[in-house]
Design a protein around this motif. Structure first.
Motif, mmCIF file in Angstrom:
data_model
loop_
_atom_site.group_PDB
_atom_site.id
_atom_site.type_symbol
_atom_site.label_atom_id
_atom_site.label_comp_id
_atom_site.label_asym_id
_atom_site.label_seq_id
_atom_site.Cartn_x
_atom_site.Cartn_y
_atom_site.Cartn_z
ATOM 1 N N ALA A 128 1.449 9.495 -6.490
ATOM 2 C CA ALA A 128 1.826 10.777 -6.075
ATOM 3 C C ALA A 128 2.825 11.404 -7.359
ATOM 4 C CB ALA A 128 2.919 11.126 -4.750
ATOM 5 N N ARG A 185 2.081 1.434 -3.696
ATOM 6 C CA ARG A 185 1.484 2.124 -4.344
ATOM 7 C C ARG A 185 1.038 3.736 -4.857
ATOM 8 N NH1 ARG A 185 -2.102 -1.385 -3.468
ATOM 9 N NH2 ARG A 185 -3.148 -0.593 -1.878
ATOM 10 N N LYS A 186 0.955 4.331 -2.837
ATOM 11 C CA LYS A 186 0.317 5.396 -3.177
ATOM 12 C C LYS A 186 2.072 6.609 -2.952
ATOM 13 C CE LYS A 186 -0.180 8.540 1.266
ATOM 14 N NZ LYS A 186 -0.067 8.665 2.973
ATOM 15 N N LYS A 187 2.742 5.957 -2.951
ATOM 16 C CA LYS A 187 3.673 6.696 -4.092
ATOM 17 C C LYS A 187 3.960 6.901 -4.846
ATOM 18 C CE LYS A 187 8.047 5.916 -0.315
ATOM 19 N NZ LYS A 187 8.838 5.431 0.211
ATOM 20 N N ALA A 244 0.806 -0.712 0.246
ATOM 21 C CA ALA A 244 0.392 0.268 -0.035
ATOM 22 C C ALA A 244 0.864 1.342 0.390
ATOM 23 C CB ALA A 244 -0.867 -0.168 1.034
ATOM 24 N N GLU A 245 2.494 1.245 0.751
ATOM 25 C CA GLU A 245 2.611 2.064 0.658
ATOM 26 C C GLU A 245 3.343 2.350 -0.924
ATOM 27 O OE1 GLU A 245 7.138 3.381 3.229
ATOM 28 O OE2 GLU A 245 5.357 1.586 4.166
#
Length: 238
Positions: free
Chosen positions: A165, A160-162, A157-158
């Motif tokens: 962004a 994917r978030k990066k 999840a981390e």
């Protein structure tokens, strides 16, 4: 009858024109980019594939000896704190072996029995000691190890978030160079690395696998894992 056919024909023509109009509809001005996100973490567990192989003159002897050693391995693992759910038998074989070149021979020279199991070890600092004990209780081959993290979903999840962004940053940079700006998201996909379409796909690569310390230190090194995600995003240009 003719009137009904005429109505149906007119409806068909209107539907065809409607489809053509939809197919010819121009897309809004878009900027499409790919974003990449990576998270580097140290593994906290290792998956080991190991087993026992025995040879005997009879099928029953080979089976019994292999079963006995496999049971000893499982018992040892449990005593060392490995949870039963992390021990799984993965491969079982029992084969006759014919070494003699005598024509028409029907009886095998001996039998080979093998049992493999996959084990998840969570105490990496005890791995060398654990492996040494496994050899002593009967394991005679290790087919490979793989480092991993137990809470990998959190890092996915981390990553994917990066990646999202990163995609937005790229789109802003491209449009600002042309005096424009991005609007709402038109389409977004998380692309797979194997050509399987826009389903979630995470690459987990081991940056450093095994290392040997001749001075007598640890014989394995987990290094770090790279968990990555790639997203393809299209923004409407305003």
């Amino acid at each position: 009858m003719r009137k009904t056919n005429l109505v149906l024909f007119i409806m068909f023509i209107m539907a065809a024109f409607s489809v053509q109009a939809q197919q010819g509809q121009a897309l809004p001005p878009l900027v499409s980019v790919s974003g990449i996100g990576e998270v580097r973490v140290q593994p906290n567990e290792v998956v080991v594939n190991l087993g026992v192989e025995t040879r005997a003159k009879t099928l029953n002897e080979a089976r019994k000896e292999t079963d006995s050693k496999a049971a000893a391995i499982i018992s040892y693992l449990k005593k060392q704190g490995v949870d039963a759910k992390h021990i799984q038998t993965s491969y079982v074989t029992l084969n006759p072996i014919y070494n003699s070149g005598e024509y028409g021979r029907t009886a095998p020279d001996f039998y080979v029995a093998q049992k493999n199991m996959t084990v998840i070890v969570k105490k990496l600092d005890k791995f060398d000691e654990l492996l040494s004990g496994l050899y002593q209780v009967g394991a005679n081959h290790v087919n490979g190890i793989q480092f991993q993290v137990s809470d990998v979903e959190k890092y996915k999840a981390e990553a994917r978030k990066k990646a999202v962004a990163n995609a937005k940053e790229k789109a802003n940079s491209l449009t600002s160079e042309l005096g424009a700006k991005i609007g709402r998201v038109y389409a977004i996909n998380e692309s797979s690395g194997n050509g399987g379409g826009p389903r979630p796909m995470y690459k987990v690569a081991m940056m450093e696998s095994a290392a040997y310390d001749a001075a007598g230190g640890p014989t394995i090194s987990g290094g770090e894992l790279v968990i990555s995600s790639t997203v393809d995003v299209s923004f409407i240009i305003e």
